[in-house]
Write an enzyme that holds these catalytic residues in place. Structure first.
Site, short mmCIF file in Angstrom:
data_model
loop_
_atom_site.label_atom_id
_atom_site.label_comp_id
_atom_site.label_asym_id
_atom_site.label_seq_id
_atom_site.Cartn_x
_atom_site.Cartn_y
_atom_site.Cartn_z
CD GLU A 203 -2.74 1.55 0.65
OE1 GLU A 203 -2.50 2.34 -0.31
OE2 GLU A 203 -3.84 1.04 0.88
CG HIS A 205 -1.95 4.71 2.70
ND1 HIS A 205 -1.30 3.93 3.65
CD2 HIS A 205 -3.25 4.34 2.79
CE1 HIS A 205 -2.17 3.14 4.26
NE2 HIS A 205 -3.36 3.37 3.75
CD GLU A 229 -4.47 -0.22 -2.25
OE1 GLU A 229 -5.32 0.46 -1.65
OE2 GLU A 229 -4.33 -1.46 -2.06
CD GLU A 255 -8.08 3.59 -0.76
OE1 GLU A 255 -8.26 4.10 0.35
OE2 GLU A 255 -7.33 2.62 -0.98
CG HIS A 305 -10.78 0.56 -0.23
ND1 HIS A 305 -11.66 1.27 0.59
CD2 HIS A 305 -9.56 0.70 0.33
CE1 HIS A 305 -10.98 1.81 1.58
NE2 HIS A 305 -9.71 1.48 1.46
#
Length: 395
Positions: A203, A205, A229, A255, A305
């Site tokens: 991830e 973010h 991600e 997401e 998500h």
């Protein structure tokens, strides 16, 4: 189109007569819900969790109900979706997107109950016997390779065959050489601990500038990731395709988008290999099916998500069963307190990293008001760009 037509024939579900909202406090976040009642004695539930704007989301849900839902037939799902979106002039936005998503879930719950069938029968049926899920939130604790590796082994022992984690600490924009080295060492330690057969997702973010993101796709290449991600902020969506061209692993994201209109540039630029719409943010069942179809047109996979409660996990299973280009579903369920499952009953269990076919009508989930009363919202906040956020010590 955007006003309630009380002259139309009414289905056995009756007409919407009341809308209420509830919030449940947990150590993870405050979970929000909407419950919609009809004059035929049915009700449906949906999740309207917003990470940090729970009270605002509940207030908007109740206000929009009076403007657009009271008196409507819950089976008129496309018109109600348009009424909530266009009639309130939202055209996007996080709070409005969450409300619309939860209302859409609740309407499908009502329809399923009225027809006596699980909600997935209304959204494409099942093209698989179970939905694979991956664990997130398992790495709470110290940001050290050994600590991550030990927790990864514990999580795999629970039956999960896929894990997601953020190894980057408070990094934002750039990482120092020492921080980049530690991040890569964490990924290496997890891969070494769980072996080659467990799928790992890293991830980002949406935190890195292009030079750091490009360096990371090279540094992470040896660890055979299932995806990287959101390595870049979405303010730089036009550079995602460039990063994809450099990466050996798939790039995922999406997401943060709340409907097909916000997804438009992602599809137009082929920004990712895997889209990650959230059933409680991206427009509910009605919109998720359209996003999955658009992704299929672009040879992309769908990995929903879900950093929400077990209600959203169960609802997402209903949605995922009929998505032909599904990859896997996210879950934080194993991180939650036991009382969450007392408050939100009938949710589907995870068995060996998979969730099986629902059997009860609608979503099969009910909210227990007495448990909600015992655990009011906490309004806690944790800042993932502050040092030590991965310990999840809320303030």
């Amino acid at each position: 189109m955007l006003t309630v037509d009380t002259e139309r024939p009414t289905t056995t579900a009756g007409r919407i007569s009341r809308v209420e909202t509830l919030m449940l406090g947990t150590a993870w976040r405050d979970f929000g819900y909407v419950r919609i009642h009809t004059d035929a004695g049915l009700h449906g539930v949906g999740e309207i969790t917003h990470p940090y704007r729970g009270s605002e989301t509940c207030a908007l849900a109740e206000a929009m109900a009076h403007r657009h839902l009271i008196g409507a037939d819950p089976f008129d799902i496309e018109e109600l979706w348009l009424r909530l979106y266009q009639g309130d002039f939202l055209r996007g936005g996080d709070i409005g997107g969450v409300v619309l998503s939860g209302v859409d879930q609740a309407l499908h719950d009502i329809m399923g109950k009225a027809l006596g069938v699980p909600a997935y029968r209304l959204t494409g049926g099942a093209c698989r016997a179970a939905v694979p899920v991956y664990a997130n939130g398992w790495y709470t604790g110290e940001r050290e390779p050994g600590a991550f590796a030990a927790k990864a082994v514990e999580t795999v022992a629970k039956g999960y065959a896929a894990l997601k984690f953020d190894p980057f600490g408070a990094g934002l924009g750039e990482l120092s050489r020492a921080e980049l080295r530690r991040s890569v060492e964490i990924v290496a330690a997890v891969r070494d601990a769980v072996g080659p057969d467990v799928e790992l997702f890293v991830e980002g973010h949406a935190r890195f500038a292009m030079p750091t993101a490009a360096r990371l796709v090279a540094e992470l290449a040896p660890f055979d990731l299932g995806w990287f991600e959101e390595p870049l902020p979405w303010t730089h969506i036009e550079r995602y395709a460039e990063l994809r061209a450099r990466a050996s692993m798939p790039i995922s994201g999406g997401e943060h988008f709340h409907n097909r209109y916000e997804y438009k540039q992602l599809f137009a630029t082929n920004a990712v290999d895997i889209i990650q719409p959230d059933l409680s943010m991206a427009g509910g069942f009605t919109e998720l099916r359209k996003l999955a179809a658009l992704a299929d047109m672009h040879a992309m996979l769908v990995a929903p998500h879900n950093s929400n409660s077990p209600l959203c996990t169960t609802a997402s299973v209903h949605a995922a069963l009929g998505i032909t280009n599904l990859k896997i579903l996210e879950t934080f369920d194993s991180l939650l307190e036991d009382y969450v499952f007392d408050a939100v009953t009938g949710t589907l269990p995870i068995v060996d990293g998979r969730i099986g076919l629902p059997e009860r009508p609608g979503l099969g989930v009910e909210l227990v008001d007495e448990v909600f009363a015992e655990h009011p919202p906490t309004q806690r906040f944790w800042n993932m760009f502050a040092p030590g956020w991965e310990r999840r010590e809320r303030t």
